[in-house]
Scaffold this motif. Structure first.
Motif, PDB file in Angstrom:
ATOM      1  N   ARG A 219      37.989  40.741  46.662  1.00 22.43           N
ATOM      2  CA  ARG A 219      39.436  40.650  45.844  1.00 22.43           C
ATOM      3  C   ARG A 219      40.279  39.539  46.714  1.00 22.43           C
ATOM      4  O   ARG A 219      41.459  39.090  46.160  1.00 22.43           O
ATOM      5  CB  ARG A 219      40.104  41.752  45.672  1.00 22.43           C
ATOM      6  CG  ARG A 219      39.194  42.746  44.727  1.00 22.43           C
ATOM      7  CD  ARG A 219      39.045  42.207  43.400  1.00 22.43           C
ATOM      8  NE  ARG A 219      40.272  42.001  42.443  1.00 22.43           N
ATOM      9  CZ  ARG A 219      40.268  41.737  41.305  1.00 22.43           C
ATOM     10  NH1 ARG A 219      39.041  41.760  40.597  1.00 22.43           N
ATOM     11  NH2 ARG A 219      41.491  41.401  40.606  1.00 22.43           N
ATOM     12  N   TRP A 221      41.936  40.524  49.512  1.00 23.89           N
ATOM     13  CA  TRP A 221      43.091  41.359  49.922  1.00 23.89           C
ATOM     14  C   TRP A 221      43.264  41.113  51.645  1.00 23.89           C
ATOM     15  O   TRP A 221      42.117  41.028  52.283  1.00 23.89           O
ATOM     16  CB  TRP A 221      43.073  42.829  49.681  1.00 23.89           C
ATOM     17  CG  TRP A 221      43.216  43.049  48.207  1.00 23.89           C
ATOM     18  CD1 TRP A 221      43.624  41.867  47.260  1.00 23.89           C
ATOM     19  CD2 TRP A 221      42.548  43.921  47.484  1.00 23.89           C
ATOM     20  NE1 TRP A 221      43.661  42.657  45.942  1.00 23.89           N
ATOM     21  CE2 TRP A 221      42.930  43.996  46.047  1.00 23.89           C
ATOM     22  CE3 TRP A 221      42.160  45.301  47.853  1.00 23.89           C
ATOM     23  CZ2 TRP A 221      42.504  44.873  45.132  1.00 23.89           C
ATOM     24  CZ3 TRP A 221      41.706  46.218  46.839  1.00 23.89           C
ATOM     25  CH2 TRP A 221      42.006  46.164  45.542  1.00 23.89           C
ATOM     26  N   CYS A 236      44.619  49.005  49.244  1.00 27.69           N
ATOM     27  CA  CYS A 236      44.377  49.062  47.959  1.00 27.69           C
ATOM     28  C   CYS A 236      45.783  49.516  46.861  1.00 27.69           C
ATOM     29  O   CYS A 236      45.624  49.000  45.890  1.00 27.69           O
ATOM     30  CB  CYS A 236      43.272  50.426  47.881  1.00 27.69           C
ATOM     31  SG  CYS A 236      41.852  49.951  48.852  1.00 27.69           S
ATOM     32  N   ASN A 239      47.844  46.483  46.543  1.00 29.38           N
ATOM     33  CA  ASN A 239      47.272  45.392  45.876  1.00 29.38           C
ATOM     34  C   ASN A 239      46.871  45.969  44.326  1.00 29.38           C
ATOM     35  O   ASN A 239      46.160  45.020  43.652  1.00 29.38           O
ATOM     36  CB  ASN A 239      46.048  44.718  46.631  1.00 29.38           C
ATOM     37  CG  ASN A 239      46.432  43.765  47.533  1.00 29.38           C
ATOM     38  OD1 ASN A 239      46.811  42.754  47.425  1.00 29.38           O
ATOM     39  ND2 ASN A 239      46.295  44.571  48.876  1.00 29.38           N
ATOM     40  N   TYR A 303      37.855  49.489  41.045  1.00 26.99           N
ATOM     41  CA  TYR A 303      37.659  48.229  41.387  1.00 26.99           C
ATOM     42  C   TYR A 303      36.929  47.436  40.278  1.00 26.99           C
ATOM     43  O   TYR A 303      37.513  46.368  39.788  1.00 26.99           O
ATOM     44  CB  TYR A 303      36.969  48.178  42.464  1.00 26.99           C
ATOM     45  CG  TYR A 303      35.989  46.920  42.826  1.00 26.99           C
ATOM     46  CD1 TYR A 303      36.501  45.450  42.942  1.00 26.99           C
ATOM     47  CD2 TYR A 303      34.552  46.999  42.634  1.00 26.99           C
ATOM     48  CE1 TYR A 303      35.854  44.617  43.114  1.00 26.99           C
ATOM     49  CE2 TYR A 303      33.767  45.664  42.965  1.00 26.99           C
ATOM     50  CZ  TYR A 303      34.512  44.614  43.044  1.00 26.99           C
ATOM     51  OH  TYR A 303      33.489  43.526  43.185  1.00 26.99           O
ATOM     52  N   LEU A 306      39.196  46.435  37.290  1.00 29.61           N
ATOM     53  CA  LEU A 306      40.155  45.374  37.586  1.00 29.61           C
ATOM     54  C   LEU A 306      39.959  43.912  36.906  1.00 29.61           C
ATOM     55  O   LEU A 306      38.558  43.653  36.603  1.00 29.61           O
ATOM     56  CB  LEU A 306      40.350  45.243  39.140  1.00 29.61           C
ATOM     57  CG  LEU A 306      40.934  46.048  39.913  1.00 29.61           C
ATOM     58  CD1 LEU A 306      40.799  45.567  41.605  1.00 29.61           C
ATOM     59  CD2 LEU A 306      42.595  46.138  39.578  1.00 29.61           C
ATOM     60  N   GLU A 308      39.163  40.261  36.385  1.00 26.22           N
ATOM     61  CA  GLU A 308      38.472  39.621  37.458  1.00 26.22           C
ATOM     62  C   GLU A 308      39.355  38.483  38.091  1.00 26.22           C
ATOM     63  O   GLU A 308      40.224  37.883  37.622  1.00 26.22           O
ATOM     64  CB  GLU A 308      37.347  38.434  36.550  1.00 26.22           C
ATOM     65  CG  GLU A 308      36.577  37.719  37.472  1.00 26.22           C
ATOM     66  CD  GLU A 308      35.601  37.018  36.689  1.00 26.22           C
ATOM     67  OE1 GLU A 308      35.422  35.567  36.773  1.00 26.22           O
ATOM     68  OE2 GLU A 308      34.773  37.391  35.821  1.00 26.22           O
ATOM     69  N   ALA A 309      39.222  38.390  39.450  1.00 31.98           N
ATOM     70  CA  ALA A 309      39.896  37.586  40.375  1.00 31.98           C
ATOM     71  C   ALA A 309      39.464  36.274  40.496  1.00 31.98           C
ATOM     72  O   ALA A 309      38.172  36.051  40.295  1.00 31.98           O
ATOM     73  CB  ALA A 309      40.052  38.153  41.620  1.00 31.98           C
ATOM     74  N   GLU A 312      36.838  35.680  42.443  1.00 27.81           N
ATOM     75  CA  GLU A 312      35.530  36.411  42.512  1.00 27.81           C
ATOM     76  C   GLU A 312      34.351  35.937  41.454  1.00 27.81           C
ATOM     77  O   GLU A 312      34.619  35.698  40.460  1.00 27.81           O
ATOM     78  CB  GLU A 312      36.182  37.944  41.657  1.00 27.81           C
ATOM     79  CG  GLU A 312      35.023  38.883  41.855  1.00 27.81           C
ATOM     80  CD  GLU A 312      35.626  40.312  41.112  1.00 27.81           C
ATOM     81  OE1 GLU A 312      34.795  41.351  41.095  1.00 27.81           O
ATOM     82  OE2 GLU A 312      36.713  40.190  40.858  1.00 27.81           O
TER      83      GLU A 312
END
Length: 315
Positions: A219, A221, A236, A239, A303, A306, A308-309, A312
């Motif tokens: 991600r 971070w 975690c 973020n 996770y 979440l 999609e970053a 990612e």
């Protein structure tokens, strides 16, 4: 071979003669004989008669070397290797040695089945899955607290917890990217089975921390290589791994995680012992392994949920 619910089994259950608490240090003769039948089926279905001799020879050679013995059993030099392996399963008093034989055979067979050069049929692979299922059923049937899972024998303290917590954690960690955490969590169980309790706690914490580091890395971070579990959990939260409306609920869970897996490990396994050797109770270690698995399931599933970053990759 299917498992039959025979009259004698039903009668024992009605009479309360079926064990409801797992044992770990002994394997009854009935189970040993059933293991021999399962071993015969595995070798026959996956290797055939033309390779069976080499399989038993391999088991004998590897385990004799690892145990530091000339043969697996007394008078082994006068036996065929198949007879030697079967006698070892039936006669060796140490349960761990019997489990060693079963584990090595299954690991060897699974590697054989994976290798495309061996052209193992789908039918044979399905048969192997059934044999493993029967083995695990026989363990449970006799109240012996072990199961073959994740390509190794692991100890079970609660069938419900194992099914609902440990297995889902292993399944999630089998996803690409989590290989390190997967290996560390299996290592924790391996240490636990061999009563290396401090090592089990260390590996459990490493698996928990590795899981979070994988998530944070994917991600993008900001975390540091040496961050402790406390800092990783906070990253975690900061973020948005969990929705903001879970804040009040999750604050208690965070305290449990930060005050559970990491601090048990730090208090029991992470510092010098001083003049008195500290003994860790196995039930404390079992609790920690289960709590670690529950935490891993929560973090990985959150996770996966979440959005999609941008950095990612598509899965």
């Amino acid at each position: 071979m299917p498992v039959y619910d025979t009259y004698s089994k039903r009668k024992k259950r009605l009479a309360g003669l079926v064990p409801d608490v797992y044992t770990y240090d002994s394997i009854p003769l009935g189970l040993r004989n059933q293991i021999v039948f399962i071993v015969e089926d595995i070798v026959s279905d996956l290797f055939g008669t033309h390779q069976s001799e080499s399989v038993y020879d391999y088991l004998s050679g590897v385990l004799s070397r690892e145990w530091g013995t000339e043969y697996l059993v007394d008078n082994g030099e006068f036996m065929e290797r198949e007879e030697e392996v079967k006698n070892a399963i039936r006669e060796l008093p140490d349960a761990d040695y019997v489990l060693d034989i079963v584990e090595l055979l299954l690991q060897t067979t699974q590697e054989h089945a994976k290798d495309e050069r061996n052209q193992v049929t789908t039918r044979a692979k399905n048969a192997l899955a059934r044999h493993i299922e029967e083995l695990n059923h026989r363990f449970k049937e006799h109240g012996v607290g072990y199961e073959y899972s994740g390509e190794q024998i692991i100890r079970i303290d609660s069938q419900l917890l194992h099914a609902e917590v440990v297995k889902p954690a292993l399944r999630l960690l089998s996803e690409s990217g989590f290989e390190g955490a997967h290996d560390e969590y299996l290592a924790a169980h391996e240490h636990f089975r061999h009563r290396h309790y401090k090592e089990a706690l260390n590996e459990a914490l490493k698996a928990f921390e590795s899981t979070i580091k994988v998530i944070a890395g994917v991600r993008g971070w900001t975390i540091n290589k040496g961050d402790t579990a406390n800092k990783l959990v906070k990253a975690c939260m900061d973020n948005g791994l969990f929705p903001s409306y879970y804040q009040s609920h999750f604050s208690g869970l965070t305290n449990l995680l930060v005050g559970g897996v990491p601090s048990i490990r730090n208090a029991e396994a992470g510092h010098g012992q001083g003049a008195v050797v500290k003994e860790i109770d196995p039930h404390v270690v079992a609790y920690t392994l289960h709590m670690t698995a529950a935490a891993i399931v929560l973090f990985v599933q959150s996770y996966q949920a979440l959005p999609e970053a941008q950095n990612e990759p598509n899965q």
